[in-house]
Motif scaffolding. Structure first.
Motif, PDB file in Angstrom:
ATOM      1  N   HIS A 282       0.835  -1.210   0.000  1.00  0.00           N
ATOM      2  CA  HIS A 282       0.000   0.000   0.000  1.00  0.00           C
ATOM      3  C   HIS A 282       0.868   1.258   0.000  1.00  0.00           C
ATOM      4  O   HIS A 282       0.550   2.236  -0.690  1.00  0.00           O
ATOM      5  CB  HIS A 282      -0.918  -0.006   1.222  1.00  0.00           C
ATOM      6  N   LEU A 283       1.976   1.221   0.748  1.00  0.00           N
ATOM      7  CA  LEU A 283       2.887   2.367   0.770  1.00  0.00           C
ATOM      8  C   LEU A 283       3.494   2.594  -0.617  1.00  0.00           C
ATOM      9  O   LEU A 283       3.636   3.738  -1.061  1.00  0.00           O
ATOM     10  CB  LEU A 283       3.998   2.129   1.797  1.00  0.00           C
ATOM     11  N   ALA A 284       3.827   1.518  -1.305  1.00  0.00           N
ATOM     12  CA  ALA A 284       4.391   1.637  -2.649  1.00  0.00           C
ATOM     13  C   ALA A 284       3.390   2.241  -3.624  1.00  0.00           C
ATOM     14  O   ALA A 284       3.769   2.927  -4.575  1.00  0.00           O
ATOM     15  CB  ALA A 284       4.841   0.261  -3.150  1.00  0.00           C
ATOM     16  N   GLN A 285       2.118   2.013  -3.386  1.00  0.00           N
ATOM     17  CA  GLN A 285       1.085   2.579  -4.250  1.00  0.00           C
ATOM     18  C   GLN A 285       0.838   4.049  -3.956  1.00  0.00           C
ATOM     19  O   GLN A 285       0.660   4.858  -4.868  1.00  0.00           O
ATOM     20  CB  GLN A 285      -0.224   1.796  -4.090  1.00  0.00           C
ATOM     21  N   THR A 286       0.806   4.391  -2.674  1.00  0.00           N
ATOM     22  CA  THR A 286       0.445   5.762  -2.277  1.00  0.00           C
ATOM     23  C   THR A 286       1.653   6.674  -2.105  1.00  0.00           C
ATOM     24  O   THR A 286       1.526   7.894  -2.192  1.00  0.00           O
ATOM     25  CB  THR A 286      -0.335   5.735  -0.953  1.00  0.00           C
ATOM     26  N   LEU A 287       2.827   6.042  -1.813  1.00  0.00           N
ATOM     27  CA  LEU A 287       4.042   6.810  -1.483  1.00  0.00           C
ATOM     28  C   LEU A 287       3.761   7.801  -0.361  1.00  0.00           C
ATOM     29  O   LEU A 287       4.242   8.940  -0.352  1.00  0.00           O
ATOM     30  CB  LEU A 287       4.587   7.524  -2.726  1.00  0.00           C
ATOM     31  N   SER A 288       2.967   7.335   0.591  1.00  0.00           N
ATOM     32  CA  SER A 288       2.596   8.191   1.722  1.00  0.00           C
ATOM     33  C   SER A 288       2.457   7.347   2.984  1.00  0.00           C
ATOM     34  O   SER A 288       1.607   6.451   3.051  1.00  0.00           O
ATOM     35  CB  SER A 288       1.275   8.902   1.437  1.00  0.00           C
ATOM     36  N   PHE A 289       3.304   7.609   3.992  1.00  0.00           N
ATOM     37  CA  PHE A 289       3.184   6.916   5.275  1.00  0.00           C
ATOM     38  C   PHE A 289       1.864   7.274   5.945  1.00  0.00           C
ATOM     39  O   PHE A 289       1.225   6.426   6.569  1.00  0.00           O
ATOM     40  CB  PHE A 289       4.365   7.296   6.187  1.00  0.00           C
ATOM     41  N   THR A 290       1.462   8.540   5.806  1.00  0.00           N
ATOM     42  CA  THR A 290       0.216   8.978   6.438  1.00  0.00           C
ATOM     43  C   THR A 290      -0.987   8.246   5.857  1.00  0.00           C
ATOM     44  O   THR A 290      -1.837   7.720   6.589  1.00  0.00           O
ATOM     45  CB  THR A 290       0.025  10.499   6.240  1.00  0.00           C
TER      46      THR A 290
ATOM     47  N   ALA B 287      -0.919   4.523   6.899  1.00  0.00           N
ATOM     48  CA  ALA B 287      -1.304   4.350   8.307  1.00  0.00           C
ATOM     49  C   ALA B 287      -2.797   4.541   8.492  1.00  0.00           C
ATOM     50  O   ALA B 287      -3.450   3.777   9.218  1.00  0.00           O
ATOM     51  CB  ALA B 287      -0.518   5.337   9.176  1.00  0.00           C
ATOM     52  N   ASP B 288      -3.345   5.549   7.848  1.00  0.00           N
ATOM     53  CA  ASP B 288      -4.787   5.795   7.950  1.00  0.00           C
ATOM     54  C   ASP B 288      -5.587   4.634   7.366  1.00  0.00           C
ATOM     55  O   ASP B 288      -6.635   4.255   7.905  1.00  0.00           O
ATOM     56  CB  ASP B 288      -5.162   7.087   7.217  1.00  0.00           C
ATOM     57  N   TYR B 289      -5.098   4.062   6.259  1.00  0.00           N
ATOM     58  CA  TYR B 289      -5.821   2.969   5.596  1.00  0.00           C
ATOM     59  C   TYR B 289      -5.923   1.739   6.501  1.00  0.00           C
ATOM     60  O   TYR B 289      -6.966   1.080   6.548  1.00  0.00           O
ATOM     61  CB  TYR B 289      -5.105   2.596   4.296  1.00  0.00           C
ATOM     62  N   PHE B 290      -4.831   1.464   7.238  1.00  0.00           N
ATOM     63  CA  PHE B 290      -4.818   0.272   8.096  1.00  0.00           C
ATOM     64  C   PHE B 290      -5.173   0.589   9.557  1.00  0.00           C
ATOM     65  O   PHE B 290      -5.143  -0.311  10.403  1.00  0.00           O
ATOM     66  CB  PHE B 290      -3.444  -0.398   8.041  1.00  0.00           C
TER      67      PHE B 290
ATOM     68  N   GLN C  83       1.834   5.757  12.173  1.00  0.00           N
ATOM     69  CA  GLN C  83       2.906   5.859  11.181  1.00  0.00           C
ATOM     70  C   GLN C  83       4.181   5.139  11.632  1.00  0.00           C
ATOM     71  O   GLN C  83       4.829   4.477  10.806  1.00  0.00           O
ATOM     72  CB  GLN C  83       3.198   7.329  10.871  1.00  0.00           C
ATOM     73  N   PRO C  84       4.555   5.225  12.921  1.00  0.00           N
ATOM     74  CA  PRO C  84       5.742   4.476  13.355  1.00  0.00           C
ATOM     75  C   PRO C  84       5.600   2.967  13.134  1.00  0.00           C
ATOM     76  O   PRO C  84       6.594   2.287  12.854  1.00  0.00           O
ATOM     77  CB  PRO C  84       5.842   4.810  14.846  1.00  0.00           C
ATOM     78  N   SER C  85       4.367   2.439  13.226  1.00  0.00           N
ATOM     79  CA  SER C  85       4.159   1.009  12.990  1.00  0.00           C
ATOM     80  C   SER C  85       4.446   0.649  11.541  1.00  0.00           C
ATOM     81  O   SER C  85       5.012  -0.413  11.244  1.00  0.00           O
ATOM     82  CB  SER C  85       2.719   0.612  13.352  1.00  0.00           C
TER      83      SER C  85
END
Length: 301
Positions: free
Chosen positions: A11-19, A22-25, A29-31
């Protein structure tokens, strides 16, 4: 490799966004950062370029490699989980077209009480798409229509069910409504409503037009059968359909055509899938036995 970590990375590779990830799951963000770090340590590589050039994350070359495989891995796991669930609950699959297959349900369902709580219907509007689903093994058994009487495929079992003439359908006020049968050239000046590309009826219609040299015929296309029926019954457009799709529509009159093309309706079964699933195998054989009771061999000249 932790599959949850892989899902976070995908999911991070798709969105390129930690925020966003993190919100999706619904986690912090640290997790997400810890999950990516675990993957990097396990693979001994850097997956995410954290330099944030132009304030954006980017995948490294190895990150791009893992991303390409991650979707396939996660999809395979999802499919395995679904198949295990279906096996445990004795789920059986049956594909059909609501318009064509639905016609035969009254013949089949009363004899399938044993499977009534475990059947999962796979519905598809296009016979061509359903045929590919059966061939690929995504659907084990289905009722479909075809413009060819025989499927030359060794992986398929075919039981012929019904053969129908294609016909013209017009509103009760249409000039052709008083005709019992006409030649194709008698309607060359009319406007037709037909199903669009991807549907078997579209292919049959196009072949019919070419065979009878109906050049420059005016045609409007739709992907909805009910739309075609509604337009034909409320206008002077002509619908080119088989009986099984119309089934006593109150606003339409059937006009037969000389030397009509045929539609062939069959039960098809993929012989090479779900062999380990005895429930599906038993279900398939039950459907085959029932279909053979009212099977109508195709009359092919």
């Amino acid at each position: 490799m932790n599959l949850k970590d892989l899902a976070y990375f995908h999911h991070l590779a798709q969105t390129l966004s930690f925020t966003a990830t993190a919100d999706y799951f619904y986690i912090s963000q640290p997790s997400i950062s810890m999950a990516i770090k675990r993957l990097e340590n396990e693979l001994d590589t850097v997956l995410i370029d954290r330099k944030r050039i132009h304030k954006k994350l980017s995948l490294t070359e190895t990150g791009d490699i893992l991303y390409r495989y991650s979707h396939q891995i996660l999809k395979s796991v999802e499919q395995a989980e679904e198949e295990i669930h279906d096996f445990k609950h004795q789920i059986v699959y049956f594909g059909f077209l609501p318009t064509i297959g639905g016609y035969f349900m009254s013949h089949l369902l009363p004899h399938l009480n044993t499977f009534s709580s475990s059947m999962k219907f796979i519905e598809e509007e296009s016979s061509d798409i359903m045929l590919n689903l059966v061939k690929s093994g995504k659907v084990p058994i289905a009722i479909i229509g075809s413009d060819e009487p025989v499927f030359n495929d060794a992986s398929l079992i075919q039981v012929p069910l019904k053969q129908e003439d294609m016909a013209l359908w017009v509103s009760k006020s249409h000039p052709l409504a008083t005709q019992k049968k006409i030649s194709p050239t008698a309607c060359k000046e009319d406007v037709f409503i037909s199903l669009e590309k991807g549907y078997m009826h579209h292919r049959i219609f196009d072949d019919w037009v070419l065979d009878h040299h109906l050049k420059n015929i005016q045609t409007i296309y739709t992907k909805e059968i009910q739309t075609a029926l509604s337009i034909a019954s409320s206008t002077n457009m002509i619908a080119f359909l088989s009986d099984i799709l119309v089934r006593d529509h109150p606003g339409l009159v059937k006009v037969e055509i000389e030397q009509p093309p045929q539609i062939y309706i069959s039960l098809i079964v993929n012989k090479h899938i779900h062999q380990s699933n005895t429930f599906q195998t038993t279900f398939n054989q039950k459907i085959i036995d029932l279909a053979q009771e009212f099977s109508q061999p195709f009359n092919v000249e």
